[in-house]
Design an enzyme around this catalytic site. Structure first.
Site, PDB file in Angstrom:
ATOM      1  N   HIS A  22       3.944   5.659  -7.305  1.00  0.00           N
ATOM      2  CA  HIS A  22       2.646   5.283  -7.850  1.00  0.00           C
ATOM      3  C   HIS A  22       2.337   6.148  -9.057  1.00  0.00           C
ATOM      4  O   HIS A  22       2.963   7.172  -9.295  1.00  0.00           O
ATOM      5  CB  HIS A  22       1.521   5.365  -6.802  1.00  0.00           C
ATOM      6  CG  HIS A  22       1.116   6.740  -6.385  1.00  0.00           C
ATOM      7  ND1 HIS A  22      -0.060   7.003  -5.741  1.00  0.00           N
ATOM      8  CD2 HIS A  22       1.748   7.924  -6.502  1.00  0.00           C
ATOM      9  CE1 HIS A  22      -0.144   8.300  -5.495  1.00  0.00           C
ATOM     10  NE2 HIS A  22       0.929   8.879  -5.934  1.00  0.00           N
ATOM     11  N   CYS A  41      -1.687  14.665 -11.295  1.00  0.00           N
ATOM     12  CA  CYS A  41      -1.188  13.395 -10.743  1.00  0.00           C
ATOM     13  C   CYS A  41      -0.982  12.348 -11.849  1.00  0.00           C
ATOM     14  O   CYS A  41      -0.410  11.292 -11.622  1.00  0.00           O
ATOM     15  CB  CYS A  41      -2.155  12.824  -9.719  1.00  0.00           C
ATOM     16  SG  CYS A  41      -2.326  13.842  -8.265  1.00  0.00           S
ATOM     17  N   HIS A  47       5.106   9.099  -9.824  1.00  0.00           N
ATOM     18  CA  HIS A  47       5.973   9.856  -8.918  1.00  0.00           C
ATOM     19  C   HIS A  47       5.938   9.138  -7.574  1.00  0.00           C
ATOM     20  O   HIS A  47       5.263   8.118  -7.439  1.00  0.00           O
ATOM     21  CB  HIS A  47       5.464  11.300  -8.805  1.00  0.00           C
ATOM     22  CG  HIS A  47       4.026  11.384  -8.396  1.00  0.00           C
ATOM     23  ND1 HIS A  47       2.998  11.477  -9.305  1.00  0.00           N
ATOM     24  CD2 HIS A  47       3.435  11.312  -7.183  1.00  0.00           C
ATOM     25  CE1 HIS A  47       1.845  11.488  -8.663  1.00  0.00           C
ATOM     26  NE2 HIS A  47       2.083  11.377  -7.367  1.00  0.00           N
ATOM     27  N   HIS A  49       6.070   9.209  -2.984  1.00  0.00           N
ATOM     28  CA  HIS A  49       5.763   9.936  -1.745  1.00  0.00           C
ATOM     29  C   HIS A  49       6.433   9.252  -0.561  1.00  0.00           C
ATOM     30  O   HIS A  49       6.657   8.042  -0.575  1.00  0.00           O
ATOM     31  CB  HIS A  49       4.256   9.939  -1.473  1.00  0.00           C
ATOM     32  CG  HIS A  49       3.461  10.671  -2.501  1.00  0.00           C
ATOM     33  ND1 HIS A  49       3.485  12.039  -2.618  1.00  0.00           N
ATOM     34  CD2 HIS A  49       2.632  10.227  -3.473  1.00  0.00           C
ATOM     35  CE1 HIS A  49       2.699  12.402  -3.615  1.00  0.00           C
ATOM     36  NE2 HIS A  49       2.172  11.319  -4.160  1.00  0.00           N
ATOM     37  N   ASP A  86       6.539  -0.645   0.911  1.00  0.00           N
ATOM     38  CA  ASP A  86       7.735   0.193   1.021  1.00  0.00           C
ATOM     39  C   ASP A  86       8.737  -0.067  -0.105  1.00  0.00           C
ATOM     40  O   ASP A  86       9.048  -1.219  -0.419  1.00  0.00           O
ATOM     41  CB  ASP A  86       8.409  -0.069   2.377  1.00  0.00           C
ATOM     42  CG  ASP A  86       9.400   1.013   2.735  1.00  0.00           C
ATOM     43  OD1 ASP A  86       9.258   2.154   2.255  1.00  0.00           O
ATOM     44  OD2 ASP A  86      10.347   0.708   3.511  1.00  0.00           O
ATOM     45  N   HIS A  87       9.212   1.019  -0.691  1.00  0.00           N
ATOM     46  CA  HIS A  87      10.201   0.964  -1.770  1.00  0.00           C
ATOM     47  C   HIS A  87       9.770   0.098  -2.946  1.00  0.00           C
ATOM     48  O   HIS A  87      10.559  -0.646  -3.519  1.00  0.00           O
ATOM     49  CB  HIS A  87      11.584   0.549  -1.216  1.00  0.00           C
ATOM     50  CG  HIS A  87      12.240   1.687  -0.499  1.00  0.00           C
ATOM     51  ND1 HIS A  87      11.928   2.022   0.801  1.00  0.00           N
ATOM     52  CD2 HIS A  87      13.151   2.596  -0.911  1.00  0.00           C
ATOM     53  CE1 HIS A  87      12.628   3.080   1.158  1.00  0.00           C
ATOM     54  NE2 HIS A  87      13.381   3.459   0.142  1.00  0.00           N
ATOM     55  N   GLU A 135      -0.217  11.582   2.591  1.00  0.00           N
ATOM     56  CA  GLU A 135       0.600  11.542   1.386  1.00  0.00           C
ATOM     57  C   GLU A 135       1.712  12.589   1.520  1.00  0.00           C
ATOM     58  O   GLU A 135       2.846  12.376   1.117  1.00  0.00           O
ATOM     59  CB  GLU A 135      -0.286  11.847   0.176  1.00  0.00           C
ATOM     60  CG  GLU A 135       0.430  11.735  -1.136  1.00  0.00           C
ATOM     61  CD  GLU A 135      -0.514  11.957  -2.309  1.00  0.00           C
ATOM     62  OE1 GLU A 135      -1.262  11.027  -2.640  1.00  0.00           O
ATOM     63  OE2 GLU A 135      -0.509  13.053  -2.872  1.00  0.00           O
TER      64      GLU A 135
END
Lengths: 146, 136
Positions: A22, A41, A47, A49, A86-87, A135
């Protein structure tokens, strides 16, 4: 489901994992304002998580099964919801975050709403009370009836 | 897009900070020893529609740094505080954070002393007895 009338009520939590990218960036604001609000951020590409999602549910204990809800049904719901994240890169790949910044708060809210929607499709009387989204182990958000 | 139903839901953001420090307690903990305390600070706030944040992380980080870490990080707590029992520390840390205007919406603090013990202070614990809600 009124069951045998004993009215036993219980709460439970189930955990799921997902990983995604994100970027903290609000296109409606200037670069300077983004930098000021999001601090470290904020970056060009963002980046990622490894999130941990916990769903907190409550409801009456079914007198036949002894369960509030079958955990396999909860897992199936969590798989659908986390599968949407996801991913992926949340800013680019998930329509809900086209205009909303995918902060931990907003991702938690998204998970809460989506789990609630999926839960309502089934027959279980269990209700989602809140979600907790980690996170990482030093930052998490609770969203729902707290 | 905040629907009326959404006003029933709240958002809590928790940050965890590491605080290594020394202390001793009377009884079987009377030798000076240390812990790497974890201080978990929970802030309650609405999610801002533009930023998507209920709190800018730096505000909480700065506040905890100023009020807790700069005073106690790596220090002997017995030289600085009237008690170093976890019950007191959790409440005292919460009191110091909430005493600042930036900390008014901090609604709780948990102090993990070891893997086996954890002390939890809530904002309502700090109220005077006459201000406390009564539970029936």
């Amino acid at each position: 489901m009124s069951g045998n009338g004993s009215g036993d009520w219980a709460r439970l939590a189930r955990r799921a994992h997902f990983s995604c990218g994100h970027r903290y960036y609000q296109p409606a604001l200037s670069e300077e304002a983004n930098r000021e609000i999001f601090g470290s951020c904020y970056s060009e590409h963002g980046h990622g998580h490894n999130y941990i999602l916990e769903a907190y549910l409550e409801g009456p204990i079914d007198p036949l099964t002894g369960m509030v809800i079958n955990l396999m049904d909860v897992d199936a719901i969590l798989k659908v919801v986390t599968g949407e994240l996801d991913h992926r890169h949340l800013n680019f790949d998930v329509p809900a975050f086209k205009d909303e910044v995918p902060t931990t708060e907003n991702v938690a809210k998204f998970c809460f709403r989506r789990i609630q929607e999926e839960l309502e499709k089934g027959a279980s009387p269990a209700k989602l009370t809140s979600v907790r989204l980690y996170e990482n182990e030093d930052l998490w958000v609770d969203y729902g009836k707290l | 897009m905040a629907s009326s139903e959404e006003h029933n839901f709240s958002c809590h953001l928790t940050r965890r900070y590491s605080l290594p420090a020394l202390h001793k307690l009377s009884g079987h903990c009377e030798e000076l020893h240390g812990h790497e305390y974890s201080v978990e600070v929970t802030y309650s706030g609405a999610i801002d529609e533009v930023s998507g944040l209920c709190l800018k992380r730096e505000i909480l980080d700065d506040l905890v740094q100023e009020k807790i870490l700069s005073a106690f990080y790596g220090k002997n707590l017995n030289e600085l505080l009237p008690s170093t029992a976890g019950e007191f520390l959790a409440r005292e840390f919460l009191r110091r954070l909430r005493g600042d205007s930036r900390g008014k919406n901090i609604q709780g603090l948990a102090l993990q002393e070891t893997k086996k013990n954890r002390f939890i202070a809530k904002a309502t614990d700090l109220l005077k007895p006459t201000e406390k809600p009564t539970y029936k």
